[in-house]
Every structure is written in structure tokens, then in C-alpha cells.
Design an enzyme around this catalytic site. Sequence first.
Site: not given
Length: 284
Positions: A180, A231-233, A134, A50, A82
Amino acid sequence: MALVSMNAFLPKAREKKFAVGQFNMNNLEFAQAIAEAAAELNSPFIYGVSEGALKYMGLEFTVAIAEAAAKKYGVPIALHLDHGSSFDICMKCIRAGFSSVMFDGSHYPLEENIRLTKEIVKAAHAMGVSVEGELGTIGGVEDDISVDDEDAFLAKPEEAIRFYEETGVDALALAVGTAHGMYKGEPNIRFDIIEKVASQIPVPIVLHGGSGVPDDMIRRAIRCGVGKINVNTENQIACTNTIRELLEKDRKLYDARKYLGPARQAMVEVVKSKILLFGSNNQA
Ligand code: 13P
């Protein structure tokens, strides 16, 4: 192996109905954990970075880390911006060595989103770099950007098809009900939107907000046409919970490697479980 564009593996993912994971890189330990898990399972993967993570790590370190992983592990790796917010940041990343970028123009009116995305696709494709666009607004919190669930709106299938046809993006992120961050309950994913759009366009749909989505929903989304999942969190939580636990247990601990190492190992396990769920193992 050098870093590759997402086109090195997304067409195969779409055809064979598996999804490639975008795992966000936030520091060296994230990068190492992701690459180690993917190499162990012989899977391609995408490092998502990001703008906030880029500021934190620095452009040069980010590219150098990703290139080192590609060289060391030999599985196909894309280094992907991202939610890029402008033409300039996309070009800056490409010039520095990114092999893929996302331009998120979802907050612009459709015509403007198409116009801006198209410009980036033209420039990126000329350099062999893939582009994700997007449509719709994905809720939740990412970096410093927070979108209230009431402000999140779903992508419209007709607009998504037109967006693909006019921009020529390589992957299309659609707001279909994921967000998110972690969910309070279960997400209400609009599989009908995914299916409708996927039946009309040849490139994979991207599912943002992959953390906390139940496994059966992930499998169904992939069957409907999702070929890239972010996937991040879940990695952030695995990392931070491990560190918190170790520091609380031993207040005299000061060697950073003694808590960052176990945190990294916790992320290896998260990434391995996602790769197996997405079915990208043995697809390198
Ligand atoms: P999560 O943090 O919910 O996994 O979402 C990540 C994401 O979509 C990055 O673009």
C-alpha cells in the site's frame, strides 16, 4: 441500477482476462470522480471503503452516496468494505447496504483465518453479498495500519488453494510483493505465485497496492489471473497535489468548490487511465 455484488462482473473479468478496479472512496469528490470516469468508459467498478474512511464519512452517508452513483450512472457498482477486521463490522456494513465485504484475517494463523472467513462467507452469501479473503501480509501504510516491508510476507500457493477450497471466497487477495502506498523503487511482483494459484482456483486473484505499479507489470498480472486491482494512493496524491497547488497560487482563495472541483477532475483522469489499463472499459 441497484448496487451489485462483485459476482456480477468478476467471473466475466476472469474469463475475458481483464481486471475491475477497486477505487477507494474517501469523500464525496472521490465518489463522484470514480463514478464519472467509469460511466464515461462504460466500466464496472468497486468502491472500496476502509474502516478509517467509514469512520470519516459515516456509514449512512457512504451507502447513500454509493446508491446515488449506481442510480445516476447505471454501470455495475459494488460497494465493498476494504480490509474488514471482524465479523461484526462485516455484518454491520452488509445490514447498512454494502454489496461486498473483505475480511482480512491475514494476521491470524491459517486455520483461524479459514475458520473466521468461512463464517463470514456463509452469512454474506445468504444475503447475496460477495466476500474477498486475504492471505500473506501486504506491506505499506493504509489508514492507521503500517506494515514494515520486513514484516510483510508472501502468500504460499498451497495454502492459498486450500484457503479458497475451504472458505469459498469470491476473490482472493494474495501478498505477492505489492504494498500500500507509493514504491521507492519498482515492486518485485511474484507472478509465479499468481499464476500457480490462479491455475487451481476459479475466482480472481486481487492485487492490493495498485498505485505506482508499472503498466507492464499490471498487464502481466492480469494475464496471470488477477481480476481485481485496488487503487487509492494515486487518487489521494492527484487530489492533494491539485489542492496544494491552487491554494499556494492564490492565498485569497476561500471557495472550497474552486479547489475541490479541479481536484475531483484530476482524480477522474487517474481513474480513466487505470480503467483503460485494466481493460474493464466497455465491460459494463
Ligand atoms: P494503494 O493505496 O497503494 O493504491 O493501495 C490501495 C489498496 O490496496 C486498498 O486496499
